[in-house]
Write an enzyme that holds these catalytic residues in place. Structure first.
Site, short mmCIF file in Angstrom:
data_model
loop_
_atom_site.label_atom_id
_atom_site.label_comp_id
_atom_site.label_asym_id
_atom_site.label_seq_id
_atom_site.Cartn_x
_atom_site.Cartn_y
_atom_site.Cartn_z
N SER A 120 47.17 35.36 29.24
CA SER A 120 45.98 36.12 28.85
C SER A 120 45.66 35.94 27.38
O SER A 120 44.57 36.27 26.94
CB SER A 120 46.17 37.59 29.18
N HIS A 141 42.58 30.97 33.05
CA HIS A 141 42.76 32.42 32.92
C HIS A 141 41.93 33.15 33.97
O HIS A 141 40.71 33.25 33.86
CB HIS A 141 42.36 32.85 31.50
N GLU A 153 38.36 31.75 33.07
CA GLU A 153 38.16 31.30 31.69
C GLU A 153 39.04 30.05 31.52
O GLU A 153 40.27 30.14 31.61
CB GLU A 153 38.61 32.44 30.74
N ASN A 191 39.55 38.40 26.35
CA ASN A 191 40.38 39.47 25.78
C ASN A 191 40.07 39.78 24.33
O ASN A 191 40.36 40.87 23.85
CB ASN A 191 41.86 39.15 25.98
N1 CAA Z 1 43.09 43.01 45.34
C1 CAA Z 1 42.22 42.56 46.25
N2 CAA Z 1 41.03 43.16 46.49
C2 CAA Z 1 40.75 44.28 45.79
C3 CAA Z 1 41.63 44.80 44.82
C4 CAA Z 1 42.86 44.12 44.61
N3 CAA Z 1 43.74 44.53 43.71
N4 CAA Z 1 41.07 45.90 44.28
C5 CAA Z 1 39.88 46.07 44.89
N5 CAA Z 1 39.69 45.09 45.80
C6 CAA Z 1 38.55 44.91 46.68
C7 CAA Z 1 38.49 46.05 47.65
O1 CAA Z 1 39.34 45.80 48.75
C8 CAA Z 1 37.02 46.05 48.03
O2 CAA Z 1 36.79 45.04 48.97
P1 CAA Z 1 35.91 45.23 50.29
O3 CAA Z 1 34.72 44.39 50.05
O4 CAA Z 1 36.79 44.71 51.36
O5 CAA Z 1 35.60 46.68 50.44
C9 CAA Z 1 36.33 45.61 46.75
O6 CAA Z 1 37.33 44.99 45.94
C10 CAA Z 1 35.75 46.78 45.99
O7 CAA Z 1 36.80 47.72 45.79
P2 CAA Z 1 36.62 49.30 45.84
O8 CAA Z 1 35.47 49.64 46.73
O9 CAA Z 1 37.94 49.90 46.15
O10 CAA Z 1 36.34 49.74 44.36
P3 CAA Z 1 35.28 49.21 43.32
O11 CAA Z 1 33.96 48.92 43.94
O12 CAA Z 1 35.36 50.16 42.19
O13 CAA Z 1 35.87 47.83 42.82
C11 CAA Z 1 37.12 46.70 41.17
C12 CAA Z 1 37.16 47.71 42.31
C13 CAA Z 1 36.70 45.35 41.71
C14 CAA Z 1 38.54 46.63 40.61
C15 CAA Z 1 36.07 47.20 40.11
O14 CAA Z 1 36.37 48.52 39.74
C16 CAA Z 1 36.03 46.34 38.87
O15 CAA Z 1 35.37 45.31 38.84
N6 CAA Z 1 36.74 46.78 37.83
C17 CAA Z 1 36.83 46.02 36.57
C18 CAA Z 1 37.81 44.90 36.73
C19 CAA Z 1 37.93 44.09 35.49
O16 CAA Z 1 37.28 44.29 34.48
N7 CAA Z 1 38.83 43.11 35.55
C20 CAA Z 1 39.13 42.26 34.43
C21 CAA Z 1 40.33 42.79 33.74
S1 CAA Z 1 40.73 41.81 32.37
C22 CAA Z 1 41.73 40.64 32.96
O17 CAA Z 1 42.12 40.60 34.08
C23 CAA Z 1 42.14 39.63 31.97
C24 CAA Z 1 43.35 39.88 31.23
O18 CAA Z 1 43.93 38.90 30.73
C25 CAA Z 1 43.88 41.20 30.93
#
Ligand code: CAA
Length: 284
Positions: A120, A141, A153, A191
């Site tokens: 990351s 990434h 990324e 990040n």
């Molecule tokens: N694994 C697989 N699928 C997942 C999941 C997981 N961990 N979490 C959620 N999903 C799926 C759900 O199963 C659902 O799928 P369906 O179409 O089958 O219903 C779908 O995603 C939507 O989930 P929810 O309805 O439960 O909830 P939501 O609409 O709030 O979405 C989320 C959940 C996709 C996590 C959303 O809240 C989101 O986009 N959050 C922000 C995520 C983000 O910013 N990620 C980047 C982080 S930074 C990073 O990763 C880089 C780093 O280096 C740190």
């Protein structure tokens, strides 16, 4: 089309399992490697439950799900990387551990094998320097949760060849993702922009400006974020958030990137977020 028909994913945690899943869904043979069988089995169980969800939602039929799962083979030995086209590393964010693994892989894999790191924020150029193939080393990434998030990324190290960068862009597309290529600099782009916001949200709690619930609700309803920054920090892992802030702080030498003391304290307490069932929220 991709020239990578067989890959090893190193690390069967939340990122590694997700990467293995999207690769297998794209028809690629995957070896999912971790130190212990129980870690690999946990990763496989996550993939299975995600695929079952897709079947129950009608996105995939059950024979297709079985086929996808059958493309993911467990591996507990680094030597299994000898006959793959690409290794994607998604192990712990620790420079010394990654350096050691890449040094071993460099001996095991023929020179044509490409190495990608899902780090990351650790410098791609520095990781590449632990191998004798810096031209075949690149950052790939993925975002968490990998099966859902569109972005990859792609980070070019100083010596990454054009051919390797193009082939990884192609592969990312085959995996159903949207690749965006950037250069190697602390935190890359995702990040560098995201983590100071999360750190600032933690400061708002630390300084008593608002509760985690209040801070998150403000950002969800006021900035249209799908989840608040503190819930997102818990999802990413507070240890990972701290590691990234430290890379930004060291890399830029600018106090604006200092990690919030509360973040440090949570990590010291072992409160890493969702994976330890405690962070800014409880997940029992
Ligand atoms: N694994 C697989 N699928 C997942 C999941 C997981 N961990 N979490 C959620 N999903 C799926 C759900 O199963 C659902 O799928 P369906 O179409 O089958 O219903 C779908 O995603 C939507 O989930 P929810 O309805 O439960 O909830 P939501 O609409 O709030 O979405 C989320 C959940 C996709 C996590 C959303 O809240 C989101 O986009 N959050 C922000 C995520 C983000 O910013 N990620 C980047 C982080 S930074 C990073 O990763 C880089 C780093 O280096 C740190």
């Amino acid at each position: 089309m991709t020239k990578y028909n067989s890959i090893m994913v190193l690390g069967a945690g939340q990122m590694g399992a997700g990467i293995a899943q999207v690769a297998a869904q794209a028809g690629i043979k995957v070896k999912l490697n971790d130190l212990k069988e129980e870690f690999v089995n946990k990763g496989l169980a996550t993939i299975k439950s995600n695929l079952q969800r897709s079947v129950s939602k009608g996105r995939m039929d059950s024979s297709e799900a079985e086929e996808v799962l059958s493309r993911v083979r467990p591996s507990m030995a680094l030597d299994d990387a000898a006959d793959v086209d690409l290794v994607i590393e998604a192990i712990v964010e620790n420079l010394d551990i990654k350096a050691n693994v890449f040094q071993q892989l460099d001996q095991i894999c023929p020179p044509k094998v490409v190495f990608a790191s899902n780090t990351s924020s650790l410098p791609i150029t520095q990781l590449a320097g632990f191998t004798n193939r810096p031209d075949k080393f690149i950052g790939m990434h993925f975002m968490n949760p990998v099966p859902v998030m569109k972005l990859v990324e792609v980070i070019r190290g100083l010596a990454t060849s054009d051919a390797v960068a193009e082939s990884i862009v192609e592969l990312s597309k085959v995996m159903g993702k949207v690749p965006v290529t950037v250069n190697d600099y602390p935190g890359f782009v995702a990040n560098r922009v995201l983590m100071p916001m999360i750190n600032e949200a933690i400061y708002a709690v630390f300084e008593g400006v608002g509760t985690p619930e209040a801070v998150d609700e403000i950002m969800r309803l006021g900035a249209n974020h799908p989840m608040g920054p503190l819930a997102l920090a818990d999802l990413i892992g507070l240890d990972t958030c701290l590691a990234i802030m430290n890379v930004l702080h060291d890399g830029f030498g600018d106090s604006k990137y200092r990690p919030c003391p509360l973040l440090k304290q949570y990590v010291q307490a072992g409160w890493m977020g969702k994976k330890t069932k405690k962070g800014f929220y409880n997940y029992e």
